[in-house]
Design an enzyme around this catalytic site. Sequence first.
Site, PDB file in Angstrom:
ATOM      1  NE  ARG A  73       7.809   7.313  14.398  1.00  0.00           N
ATOM      2  CZ  ARG A  73       7.895   8.624  14.529  1.00  0.00           C
ATOM      3  NH1 ARG A  73       8.154   9.372  13.471  1.00  0.00           N
ATOM      4  NH2 ARG A  73       7.752   9.205  15.715  1.00  0.00           N
ATOM      5  CB  THR A 110     -12.844   5.409  10.108  1.00  0.00           C
ATOM      6  OG1 THR A 110     -12.041   4.430   9.446  1.00  0.00           O
ATOM      7  CG2 THR A 110     -13.745   6.122   9.112  1.00  0.00           C
ATOM      8  CG  HIS A 125     -10.080   0.176   8.545  1.00  0.00           C
ATOM      9  ND1 HIS A 125     -10.713  -1.046   8.579  1.00  0.00           N
ATOM     10  CD2 HIS A 125      -9.037   0.041   7.693  1.00  0.00           C
ATOM     11  CE1 HIS A 125     -10.085  -1.878   7.773  1.00  0.00           C
ATOM     12  NE2 HIS A 125      -9.064  -1.253   7.222  1.00  0.00           N
ATOM     13  CD  GLU A 182      -4.600  -8.140   2.303  1.00  0.00           C
ATOM     14  OE1 GLU A 182      -5.811  -7.909   2.186  1.00  0.00           O
ATOM     15  OE2 GLU A 182      -3.770  -7.240   2.570  1.00  0.00           O
ATOM     16  CG  PHE A 189      -2.085   0.960   1.043  1.00  0.00           C
ATOM     17  CD1 PHE A 189      -3.149   0.692   0.194  1.00  0.00           C
ATOM     18  CD2 PHE A 189      -2.078   2.161   1.739  1.00  0.00           C
ATOM     19  CE1 PHE A 189      -4.186   1.594   0.047  1.00  0.00           C
ATOM     20  CE2 PHE A 189      -3.109   3.069   1.597  1.00  0.00           C
ATOM     21  CZ  PHE A 189      -4.172   2.779   0.747  1.00  0.00           C
TER      22      PHE A 189
END
Length: 137
Positions: A116, A74, A76, A46, A12
């Site tokens: 990081r 949110t 999530h 995943e 991502f």
Amino acid sequence: MQNKIALVLGQFHKVETDEMRDEAEKTARECGMEVVTEVCIPGMMEAPLAVKRLLCRDDIDGVVVLGIIERGKTKHGIVMAQAVTHALIALQLECMRPIGMGILGPDIIPSQIPARVRPYARAAAMAVHHMLTMRQL
């Protein structure tokens, strides 16, 4: 005998996880570990299945998971991070093989990511190395 590890890479945030991969590979070499395979996954949800499949292989001594769970609009990401962390810890205990968690976040903001990327990847690879050298426990 050289320990053999695998890397699981969330895609991502591909640019950042590519940098994390480079650091984990470098750290593995410095520690005398061999990266025998790398698995790319869409996101961190995943990771547990990818790790489980790798830990079922006889040629994998440990796994390093690298990725980012960025702050969203949110909660999530927080829920996802808790579920992934819980699943990966359970896999370590079930399979008795180390999993290095190089996952930035949850709730990290973009400005916090660059500083990081390499330290988290290095720490995850070092954790696997450390636990593999302590097999007598």
